[in-house]
Design a protein around this motif. Structure first.
Motif, mmCIF file in Angstrom:
data_model
loop_
_atom_site.group_PDB
_atom_site.id
_atom_site.type_symbol
_atom_site.label_atom_id
_atom_site.label_comp_id
_atom_site.label_asym_id
_atom_site.label_seq_id
_atom_site.Cartn_x
_atom_site.Cartn_y
_atom_site.Cartn_z
ATOM 1 N N LYS A 89 0.833 -1.211 0.000
ATOM 2 C CA LYS A 89 0.000 0.000 0.000
ATOM 3 C C LYS A 89 0.863 1.254 0.000
ATOM 4 N N GLN A 90 1.910 1.247 0.800
ATOM 5 C CA GLN A 90 2.820 2.387 0.867
ATOM 6 C C GLN A 90 3.577 2.557 -0.448
ATOM 7 N N TYR A 91 4.001 1.454 -1.029
ATOM 8 C CA TYR A 91 4.723 1.488 -2.308
ATOM 9 C C TYR A 91 3.837 2.062 -3.414
ATOM 10 N N LEU A 92 2.585 1.660 -3.435
ATOM 11 C CA LEU A 92 1.668 2.156 -4.465
ATOM 12 C C LEU A 92 1.402 3.646 -4.327
ATOM 13 N N ALA A 93 1.473 4.158 -3.105
ATOM 14 C CA ALA A 93 1.184 5.578 -2.867
ATOM 15 C C ALA A 93 2.404 6.474 -2.983
ATOM 16 N N ASP A 94 3.565 5.913 -3.226
ATOM 17 C CA ASP A 94 4.807 6.684 -3.258
ATOM 18 C C ASP A 94 4.783 7.711 -4.388
ATOM 19 N N THR A 95 5.450 8.832 -4.175
ATOM 20 C CA THR A 95 5.455 9.904 -5.184
ATOM 21 C C THR A 95 6.457 9.668 -6.299
ATOM 22 N N HIS A 96 7.314 8.672 -6.174
ATOM 23 C CA HIS A 96 8.346 8.412 -7.189
ATOM 24 C C HIS A 96 8.020 7.147 -7.976
ATOM 25 N N LYS A 97 6.787 7.047 -8.392
ATOM 26 C CA LYS A 97 6.359 5.891 -9.177
ATOM 27 C C LYS A 97 7.245 5.739 -10.411
ATOM 28 N N VAL A 144 4.953 0.879 -26.934
ATOM 29 C CA VAL A 144 5.912 1.948 -26.733
ATOM 30 C C VAL A 144 7.091 1.427 -25.917
ATOM 31 N N HIS A 145 8.297 1.804 -26.321
ATOM 32 C CA HIS A 145 9.487 1.446 -25.554
ATOM 33 C C HIS A 145 9.363 2.007 -24.139
ATOM 34 N N CYS A 146 9.781 1.231 -23.165
ATOM 35 C CA CYS A 146 9.680 1.657 -21.768
ATOM 36 C C CYS A 146 10.490 0.680 -20.928
ATOM 37 N N ARG A 147 10.408 0.838 -19.620
ATOM 38 C CA ARG A 147 10.970 -0.163 -18.719
ATOM 39 C C ARG A 147 9.902 -0.572 -17.714
ATOM 40 N N VAL A 148 9.937 -1.853 -17.337
ATOM 41 C CA VAL A 148 8.868 -2.422 -16.513
ATOM 42 C C VAL A 148 9.460 -3.170 -15.325
ATOM 43 N N HIS A 149 8.725 -3.130 -14.249
ATOM 44 C CA HIS A 149 9.057 -3.902 -13.050
ATOM 45 C C HIS A 149 7.768 -4.530 -12.544
ATOM 46 N N PHE A 150 7.817 -5.833 -12.281
ATOM 47 C CA PHE A 150 6.671 -6.528 -11.706
ATOM 48 C C PHE A 150 7.087 -7.141 -10.375
ATOM 49 N N ARG A 151 6.199 -7.084 -9.419
ATOM 50 C CA ARG A 151 6.434 -7.743 -8.137
ATOM 51 C C ARG A 151 5.118 -8.270 -7.591
ATOM 52 N N SER A 152 5.209 -9.332 -6.808
ATOM 53 C CA SER A 152 4.017 -9.838 -6.134
ATOM 54 C C SER A 152 3.599 -8.862 -5.047
ATOM 55 N N ALA A 153 2.431 -9.083 -4.492
ATOM 56 C CA ALA A 153 1.957 -8.209 -3.419
ATOM 57 C C ALA A 153 2.899 -8.242 -2.222
ATOM 58 N N GLN A 154 3.648 -9.339 -2.075
ATOM 59 C CA GLN A 154 4.608 -9.462 -0.982
ATOM 60 C C GLN A 154 5.953 -8.837 -1.329
ATOM 61 N N GLY A 155 6.140 -8.437 -2.596
ATOM 62 C CA GLY A 155 7.375 -7.773 -2.989
ATOM 63 C C GLY A 155 8.368 -8.639 -3.732
ATOM 64 N N VAL A 156 7.996 -9.887 -4.053
ATOM 65 C CA VAL A 156 8.905 -10.773 -4.783
ATOM 66 C C VAL A 156 8.914 -10.363 -6.261
ATOM 67 N N PRO A 157 10.088 -10.117 -6.856
ATOM 68 C CA PRO A 157 10.132 -9.665 -8.245
ATOM 69 C C PRO A 157 9.816 -10.794 -9.225
ATOM 70 N N TYR A 158 9.112 -10.420 -10.297
ATOM 71 C CA TYR A 158 8.805 -11.329 -11.405
ATOM 72 C C TYR A 158 9.087 -10.590 -12.697
ATOM 73 N N GLN A 159 10.340 -10.553 -13.096
ATOM 74 C CA GLN A 159 10.713 -9.811 -14.286
ATOM 75 C C GLN A 159 10.447 -10.604 -15.561
ATOM 76 N N PRO A 160 10.267 -9.907 -16.690
ATOM 77 C CA PRO A 160 10.009 -10.608 -17.952
ATOM 78 C C PRO A 160 11.109 -11.615 -18.268
ATOM 79 N N HIS A 161 10.736 -12.640 -18.993
ATOM 80 C CA HIS A 161 11.708 -13.661 -19.381
ATOM 81 C C HIS A 161 12.814 -13.016 -20.210
#
Length: 834
Positions: free
Chosen positions: A253-261, A339-356
């Motif tokens: 919840k805190q991560y989602l509300a951060d100002t540096h998304k 569109v070219h960009c960079r992505v980060h995925f994580r579980s709700a617990q914070g475990v990263p799941y980056q693209p293959h």
């Protein structure tokens, strides 16, 4: 009864360890894959018989019977094939031994042992693993913090696949687990073969871990443990585990509300919470260690059953929710196109799941200077993958946080998405909030190292960056980007991204210099010893001569990271060799040095460069925006030309604009001889909160507006009386113009600063400051003293230098004499004695 019981075979052993024919095979009590075996006697003795061996064709073929007298669920054999004819064309699957299993009720089973199925040859040929057996050593992790330098490249893999010491382990599953087995008879064929050990399994499981790994959260229960610096490891005896990594300290919840998304979050350097990915058999024991010392143990089967187990010091919880292979597309909200960009995925617990194809952790979260550069970015706790708008890979079921960014002109996206069972597609939308290219402002990074040319294009696209200056250079005995230098720019298919591999030439004391737009290399790249040049190397040239060579090719000279190393930059500025100066960090020193030179009458365009040297900072974090007039095509030459004209502002986040009586950044504006008042307008906009917008005149703040809570937009209008030559610039940052830092490796500050508008009064613009002139003369004198006293020199009778001057000392000192003369001439024109 133990879950696994090794048999003592010494009564039936007929050969010693030398039978294996190579190395020193393990004998005595052994643990393979967490399973106990006894090879020969418990305490091995040299030359004592410890194996059941058969010589094969032409040798003894007498079967050997091993007493069992138990009712195990499985029998594990540690055996080995010591010859193979596969390289000579023999098909796989040849029977090399037979095991006859005898039950107490008189029943018998014949079990063939086939090459490449239940056993394989040792030493093993590459690519010839057996289908049903496993090596006596299990797969594992490479040492996390130490190892051989020769294996530094392999260290990036984090793992090693184990080949056998000497034996293959194969498990025979008992189809009649309630019936006692009296014996196993080993019958040889025509191949050299040995049985080393037999272990009985009494638990209802396959003894070798075959389950896929699962996410496990690790929490340290005691405050003293939790506060310790991070150094956790996880081990499992009958299975495998990844390195353990810290989870984010902040909740979702805190991560989602951060100002540096879109721009990372703070790295959790404490030992809790953490996670590892673990797979094992139900009987396996999981051990958590801190600095190599166990702090908690539990049974993997208990954790699988209960999902959460607490020990006195450690709590472990399986947080794996299942996963889907998902194709993700990120589109521009306006065009609907990827569109070219960079992505980060994580579980709700914070475990990263980056693209293959991308990393969850760049280089195991260790420093990545010149290591594993390209394609991925680490900002504090978060790793981002650069994509062309499409990617695929595993995502956990349930809530997944997607964090997506594309430079400073798109609204970053950080949101919770739901992955449902069976879902295979996700579409995310990025919205552009400003289009600087449409306003003829084109962004670039003047200072990038170590990326490859194609990687620079990919990352520039992901950061919405128009120009990347990829700088070849030397670092002691290391040369970088040599292969990328072609003497011209390369452009993306749409022409929006340009990469030019050029040079940064460097000296540890005299300074560094960036040579943009080189058609031919300017050599030597570095000189005067470490850390820039080779150890014991001479001082072969100066920054000024490098600058002259660059200008001779039509290039642009930038003083990077002004003012350090602080020596010859003063000479470059005094002689007009510097076309621009670069600022890459927010510091008082950098600002004061820049203002010092402006106040002494040197027009110096300000540019932004990142000095990217690792994967912990994005290309273009500190970037230069250059205005290219509508009548001029956007290309590399025009971008550099307008940079030299001062039509620039640097930014590490905000978009800043300023006019003085309507005159844009870089202009020289004339007032009559008695001066007058000017109206200055400035505006700063940002995806990050900004707190202060200021107008600076000749180094002094003359107008300011503030928002204590941080705003997306700040505007400022001021009227200032001008009665002498001066300059104005706008700048913005955090509270009181202090920097709020990014989550990059250096903690670079978020700020923006324009080049000046120069206001002349009653004639051509000029300014002079005697203190600065004397400061420059001191630096010039110090540089000459270094050249004469401390710099290494070749024996002039035994060397031909890269230049054609007869007198090498004169060659080195001449630029400093020119600079001194230029300063004294200005002082003379001002009527100042010297």
């Amino acid at each position: 009864m133990k879950d696994y019981h090794p048999l003592n075979l010494t009564r039936v052993c007929n050969v010693n360890a030398s039978f294996i024919g190579f190395g020193e095979p393990p004998v005595g009590r052994q643990i393979f894959h967490g399973l106990p075996f006894q090879i020969g006697s418990a305490k091995p003795e040299p030359k004592r018989k410890c194996l059941i061996g058969f010589l094969g064709e032409g040798g003894a073929t007498t079967p050997v019977t091993i007493p069992i007298n138990a009712a195990p669920r499985c029998i594990l054999f540690a055996h080995t094939l010591l010859e193979t004819r596969i390289p000579k064309g023999e098909p796989i699957g040849r029977v090399v031994a037979n095991y006859t299993i005898r039950f107490a009720d008189g029943d018998e089973m014949d079990v063939p042992v086939r090459e490449r199925f239940e056993v394989a040859s040792v030493p093993m040929m590459w690519g010839q693993f057996p289908f049903l057996a496993v090596a006596d050593k299990k797969d594992g992790l490479i040492g996390r913090y130490s190892g051989q330098w020769s294996s530094a490249g392999q260290r990036l893999t984090e793992v090693h696949q184990q080949w056998p010491w000497a034996y293959w382990l194969w498990s025979w599953e008992n189809p009649r687990p309630g019936v006692k087995i009296t014996s196993v008879t080993v019958e040889p064929t025509d191949r050299k073969f040995a049985v080393a050990g037999v272990t009985l399994g009494f638990v209802d499981e396959y003894p070798f871990s075959t389950a896929a790994r699962e996410d496990v959260k690790i929490t340290l229960n005691k405050k003293d443990d939790a506060e310790k610096p991070y150094e956790l490891d996880v081990e499992i005896d009958r299975g495998v585990a990844t390195y353990a990594f810290a989870l984010p300290a902040a909740a979702a919840k805190q991560y989602l509300a951060d100002t540096h998304k879109g721009w990372g979050d703070a790295q959790n350097n404490k030992s809790t919470p953490a996670y590892a990915r673990i797979a094992g058999t139900p009987s396996a024991t999981v051990t958590v260690k801190h600095k190599g010392k166990p702090i908690g143990k539990l049974r993997w089967g208990d954790l699988k059953k209960k999902r959460k187990v607490k020990t006195p010091r450690v709590t472990m919880e399986i947080i794996d929710t299942g996963k889907n292979w998902v194709h993700t597309t990120v589109v521009d909200d306006e065009t609907g196109k990827p569109v070219h960009c960079r992505v980060h995925f994580r579980s709700a617990q914070g475990v990263p799941y980056q693209p293959h194809g991308h990393h969850d952790h760049v280089y195991s979260n260790l420093g990545s200077w010149h290591v594993d550069i390209g394609g991925d970015l680490r900002l504090g706790q978060a790793t981002y993958a650069y994509i062309d708008g499409k990617c695929q890979g595993w995502l956990p079921r349930g809530g997944v946080i997607a964090d997506v960014a594309r430079g400073y002109e798109y609204e970053p996206l950080r949101q919770m998405i739901e992955i449902k069972p069976g879902q295979r597609e996700v579409t995310l939308r990025l919205k552009r909030w400003v289009n600087m290219n449409a306003q003829r402002w084109f962004s670039g990074d003047t200072h990038v190292h170590f990326l490859g040319e194609r990687g620079a294009h990919r990352e520039a696209g992901g950061e919405d960056l128009n120009v990347v200056n990829l700088l070849a250079s030397q670092w002691g005995h290391l040369f970088t980007n040599t292969e990328d230098f072609i003497g011209r720019p390369t452009a993306s298919d749409d022409g929006k991204t340009i990469v030019y591999c050029t040079q940064e030439n460097r000296q540890h004391l005299l300074g560094h210099i960036t040579l943009l737009g080189l058609k031919e290399p300017v050599s030597p790249w570095c000189t005067d010893g470490p850390a820039e040049a080779e150890i014991g190397g001479n001082l072969e040239t100066t920054l000024s001569h490098w600058a002259d060579a660059c200008h001779a090719q039509g290039g642009t000279v930038v003083i990077p990271h002004l003012p350090t190393p602080n020596a010859e930059p003063a000479a470059l500025i005094a002689t007009g060799r510097a076309d621009a100066v670069e600022m890459l960090v927010h510091s008082e020193y950098c600002h004061l040095e820049y203002y010092r030179y402006l106040n002494c009458g040197y027009k110096l365009p300000l540019v932004g460069g990142t000095d990217k040297m690792d994967s912990a900072v994005p290309v273009g974090l500190c970037r230069t925006y250059v205005y290219v007039p509508p009548e001029e095509e956007f290309n590399y030459d025009n971008w550099c030309k307008n940079m030299r004209l001062g039509r620039t502002f640097l930014s590490s986040g905000p978009i800043i604009r300023m006019t003085v009586d309507g005159h844009p950044i870089g202009d020289e504006y004339q007032l009559p001889g008695d001066g007058g008042t000017v109206e200055i307008q400035a505006v700063a906009e940002s995806i990050f909160p900004i707190h202060t917008l200021q107008i600076v005149q000749a180094g002094k703040i003359v107008a300011s507006t503030d928002d204590a809570s941080g705003a997306r937009t700040l505007r400022l209008k001021a009227t200032v009386k001008v009665d002498r030559h001066t300059w104005f610039a706008a700048r913005c940052a955090g509270p009181k113009y202090e920097a709020v830092t990014h989550h990059d490796s250096w903690g670079r500050g978020i700020f923006a600063h324009t080049s000046p508008v120069y206001v002349a009064v009653g004639g051509p613009w000029h300014m002079f400051d005697l203190a600065t002139a004397n400061y420059m003369l001191t630096l010039i004198d110090g540089s000459v003293q270094h050249i004469r006293k401390n710099a290494r020199r070749e024996d002039e009778e035994n060397v031909t230098h890269h230049h054609t001057w007869r007198d090498h000392q004169e060659f080195l000192e001449s630029p400093f004499r020119q600079a001194s003369d230029a300063l004294h001439k200005r002082m003379h024109q001002m009527g100042i004695p010297h």
